[in-house]
Scaffold this active site. Structure first.
Site, PDB file in Angstrom:
ATOM      1  N   SER A  30       4.695 -10.570   6.220  1.00  0.00           N
ATOM      2  CA  SER A  30       4.916  -9.276   5.555  1.00  0.00           C
ATOM      3  C   SER A  30       4.909  -8.120   6.534  1.00  0.00           C
ATOM      4  O   SER A  30       3.933  -7.901   7.242  1.00  0.00           O
ATOM      5  CB  SER A  30       3.784  -8.989   4.554  1.00  0.00           C
ATOM      6  OG  SER A  30       3.904  -9.785   3.429  1.00  0.00           O
ATOM      7  N   HIS A  61       9.858  -8.759   3.133  1.00  0.00           N
ATOM      8  CA  HIS A  61      10.359 -10.020   3.687  1.00  0.00           C
ATOM      9  C   HIS A  61      11.885 -10.006   3.578  1.00  0.00           C
ATOM     10  O   HIS A  61      12.422  -9.990   2.483  1.00  0.00           O
ATOM     11  CB  HIS A  61       9.835 -11.218   2.892  1.00  0.00           C
ATOM     12  CG  HIS A  61       8.377 -11.505   3.095  1.00  0.00           C
ATOM     13  ND1 HIS A  61       7.937 -12.488   3.922  1.00  0.00           N
ATOM     14  CD2 HIS A  61       7.286 -10.932   2.576  1.00  0.00           C
ATOM     15  CE1 HIS A  61       6.616 -12.520   3.919  1.00  0.00           C
ATOM     16  NE2 HIS A  61       6.190 -11.586   3.093  1.00  0.00           N
ATOM     17  N   HIS A  83       6.535 -18.434  -0.317  1.00  0.00           N
ATOM     18  CA  HIS A  83       5.138 -18.562  -0.731  1.00  0.00           C
ATOM     19  C   HIS A  83       5.031 -19.464  -1.948  1.00  0.00           C
ATOM     20  O   HIS A  83       5.940 -19.526  -2.781  1.00  0.00           O
ATOM     21  CB  HIS A  83       4.564 -17.184  -1.090  1.00  0.00           C
ATOM     22  CG  HIS A  83       4.633 -16.183   0.014  1.00  0.00           C
ATOM     23  ND1 HIS A  83       5.754 -15.428   0.262  1.00  0.00           N
ATOM     24  CD2 HIS A  83       3.719 -15.816   0.945  1.00  0.00           C
ATOM     25  CE1 HIS A  83       5.525 -14.636   1.288  1.00  0.00           C
ATOM     26  NE2 HIS A  83       4.302 -14.853   1.730  1.00  0.00           N
ATOM     27  N   TYR A  85       3.052 -18.834  -4.368  1.00  0.00           N
ATOM     28  CA  TYR A  85       2.912 -17.991  -5.564  1.00  0.00           C
ATOM     29  C   TYR A  85       4.258 -17.528  -6.124  1.00  0.00           C
ATOM     30  O   TYR A  85       4.343 -17.058  -7.255  1.00  0.00           O
ATOM     31  CB  TYR A  85       2.002 -16.769  -5.301  1.00  0.00           C
ATOM     32  CG  TYR A  85       2.505 -15.795  -4.257  1.00  0.00           C
ATOM     33  CD1 TYR A  85       3.575 -14.947  -4.505  1.00  0.00           C
ATOM     34  CD2 TYR A  85       1.887 -15.712  -3.025  1.00  0.00           C
ATOM     35  CE1 TYR A  85       4.043 -14.061  -3.554  1.00  0.00           C
ATOM     36  CE2 TYR A  85       2.334 -14.816  -2.068  1.00  0.00           C
ATOM     37  CZ  TYR A  85       3.416 -13.999  -2.332  1.00  0.00           C
ATOM     38  OH  TYR A  85       3.866 -13.137  -1.378  1.00  0.00           O
ATOM     39  N   GLU A  86       5.327 -17.687  -5.341  1.00  0.00           N
ATOM     40  CA  GLU A  86       6.656 -17.339  -5.860  1.00  0.00           C
ATOM     41  C   GLU A  86       7.198 -18.444  -6.761  1.00  0.00           C
ATOM     42  O   GLU A  86       8.291 -18.309  -7.315  1.00  0.00           O
ATOM     43  CB  GLU A  86       7.626 -17.121  -4.688  1.00  0.00           C
ATOM     44  CG  GLU A  86       7.295 -15.897  -3.858  1.00  0.00           C
ATOM     45  CD  GLU A  86       8.135 -15.805  -2.601  1.00  0.00           C
ATOM     46  OE1 GLU A  86       9.179 -15.133  -2.632  1.00  0.00           O
ATOM     47  OE2 GLU A  86       7.752 -16.410  -1.580  1.00  0.00           O
ATOM     48  N   ALA A 113       0.087 -11.162   7.252  1.00  0.00           N
ATOM     49  CA  ALA A 113      -0.782 -10.044   6.917  1.00  0.00           C
ATOM     50  C   ALA A 113      -1.959 -10.652   6.165  1.00  0.00           C
ATOM     51  O   ALA A 113      -1.778 -11.570   5.363  1.00  0.00           O
ATOM     52  CB  ALA A 113      -0.039  -9.057   6.035  1.00  0.00           C
ATOM     53  N   MET A 209      -2.365 -15.415   1.715  1.00  0.00           N
ATOM     54  CA  MET A 209      -1.673 -16.265   0.741  1.00  0.00           C
ATOM     55  C   MET A 209      -0.576 -17.118   1.376  1.00  0.00           C
ATOM     56  O   MET A 209       0.349 -17.545   0.693  1.00  0.00           O
ATOM     57  CB  MET A 209      -1.073 -15.385  -0.358  1.00  0.00           C
ATOM     58  CG  MET A 209      -2.082 -14.477  -1.030  1.00  0.00           C
ATOM     59  SD  MET A 209      -1.273 -13.349  -2.186  1.00  0.00           S
ATOM     60  CE  MET A 209      -2.629 -12.208  -2.543  1.00  0.00           C
ATOM     61  N   SER A 210      -0.672 -17.357   2.671  1.00  0.00           N
ATOM     62  CA  SER A 210       0.393 -18.130   3.333  1.00  0.00           C
ATOM     63  C   SER A 210      -0.206 -19.006   4.422  1.00  0.00           C
ATOM     64  O   SER A 210      -1.381 -19.344   4.376  1.00  0.00           O
ATOM     65  CB  SER A 210       1.416 -17.160   3.938  1.00  0.00           C
ATOM     66  OG  SER A 210       0.832 -16.413   4.987  1.00  0.00           O
ATOM     67  N   ASN A 233      -6.160  -4.743   5.484  1.00  0.00           N
ATOM     68  CA  ASN A 233      -7.108  -4.116   4.534  1.00  0.00           C
ATOM     69  C   ASN A 233      -8.441  -4.826   4.628  1.00  0.00           C
ATOM     70  O   ASN A 233      -8.516  -5.964   5.114  1.00  0.00           O
ATOM     71  CB  ASN A 233      -6.558  -4.233   3.097  1.00  0.00           C
ATOM     72  CG  ASN A 233      -6.251  -5.677   2.723  1.00  0.00           C
ATOM     73  OD1 ASN A 233      -5.184  -6.211   3.061  1.00  0.00           O
ATOM     74  ND2 ASN A 233      -7.185  -6.319   2.059  1.00  0.00           N
ATOM     75  N   HIS A 244      -0.046  -4.034  -2.340  1.00  0.00           N
ATOM     76  CA  HIS A 244       0.919  -4.548  -1.356  1.00  0.00           C
ATOM     77  C   HIS A 244       1.531  -3.412  -0.525  1.00  0.00           C
ATOM     78  O   HIS A 244       1.858  -3.601   0.648  1.00  0.00           O
ATOM     79  CB  HIS A 244       2.010  -5.349  -2.077  1.00  0.00           C
ATOM     80  CG  HIS A 244       2.986  -6.008  -1.140  1.00  0.00           C
ATOM     81  ND1 HIS A 244       2.596  -6.955  -0.207  1.00  0.00           N
ATOM     82  CD2 HIS A 244       4.331  -5.860  -0.984  1.00  0.00           C
ATOM     83  CE1 HIS A 244       3.670  -7.350   0.481  1.00  0.00           C
ATOM     84  NE2 HIS A 244       4.721  -6.705   0.029  1.00  0.00           N
TER      85      HIS A 244
END
Ligand code: HPA
Length: 269
Positions: A30, A61, A83, A85-86, A113, A209-210, A233, A244
């Protein structure tokens, strides 16, 4: 069509486009895709045009494969990843790593990220190890013997020698590079504060998440891996809210150091 057949089909497609003998795969997370713009003599292919390839749907992306030279090395860079989650199967998420290996990549530089557990926004962190908190594994199913064993060793999945080079190069450039454990979750929710407290107890320094599925598949086939997290963060509970937009915005502040570091590391890998 079997996974192996699809890998070979995509490999042949990319070779026909002029992609030959890449040394390193580069997965740009990201907000970090800009590095691919510095690839020289580039062959650029839209994900949508590549057979068996997934679709990238996340803001920040780009969805392009860029092949060419970076720091004098032949790289195959992915601007944007897939990902879980997609809604992608892990086979789709990790397919590009399979294809990188099939095309001859010996090493993978994987970036992301991540939320900091201890580390704050703006930190660059070399991943020393990971904790797979996704409850899944991309190698479940028939094993591809051509790529690696049924029960792969993960003891040095984030290759120590690569990390030593990264640390040396960072020091030479005067860029602060921390080190730590990445805990991989599925998302798409950010974590709860209680989850982050638990992850801290488990020994995690960053959460994202990756990366975990891709590194498992790389390690399976004996690829060497360098993982770099850009901490965007403080993880949940350590700052007031998460979104995001902030993640992408913070990567914009880190990106010059990030790009300089990766380019200098590639020379030495
Ligand atoms: N959690 C999970 N993934 C992330 C975060 C986070 O706080 N920041 C960037 N990616």
């Amino acid at each position: 069509m079997s996974l192996l057949t699809r890998i070979n089909e995509t490999k042949a497609f990319l070779q026909a486009k002029g992609i030959s003998n890449p040394e390193f795969g580069l997965i740009l997370g990201s907000g970090l895709g800009e590095l691919a713009e510095e690839v020289e003599n580039a062959i650029i292919i839209d994900y949508a045009d590549i057979p068996n390839w997934g679709k990238s749907t996340v803001v920040g992306h780009a969805g392009k494969l860029v092949y060419g030279e970076l720091s004098g090395r032949k790289v195959l860079a992915l601007q944007g990843r897939f990902h879980f989650y997609e809604g992608n199967a892990l086979e789709v998420v990790t397919f590009p790593v399979r294809v990188m290996k099939a095309l001859g990549c010996q090493g993978l530089v994987v970036t992301n990220a991540a939320g900091g557990i201890g580390y704050g926004p703006g930190t660059l962190m070399a991943i020393t190890d990971h904790i797979n908190m996704t409850g899944n594994n991309p190698l479940i199913g028939e094993n591809l013997e051509e790529f690696g064993p049924r029960f792969p060793d993960m003891s040095d999945a984030y290759t120590t020698s690569y990390r030593q080079i990264a640390n040396k190069v960072a020091q030479e450039l005067g860029i602060k590079l921390e080190g730590g454990v990445y805990i991989g979750v599925t998302g798409p929710t950010y974590e709860t504060p209680a989850e982050i407290r638990a992850f801290k107890t488990l020994g995690a320094d960053a959460v994202g998440m990756s990366t975990v599925p891709e590194v498992i598949v790389a390690a399976h086939s004996g690829m060497k891996v360098l993982g770099i997290s850009a901490i965007t963060n403080f993880a949940a509970g350590f700052q007031s809210e998460l979104n995001h937009e902030e993640v992408v915005e913070v990567t914009q502040h880190i990106k010059e150091n990030f790009k300089g570091l990766i380019k200098a590391i590639l020379v030495e890998l």
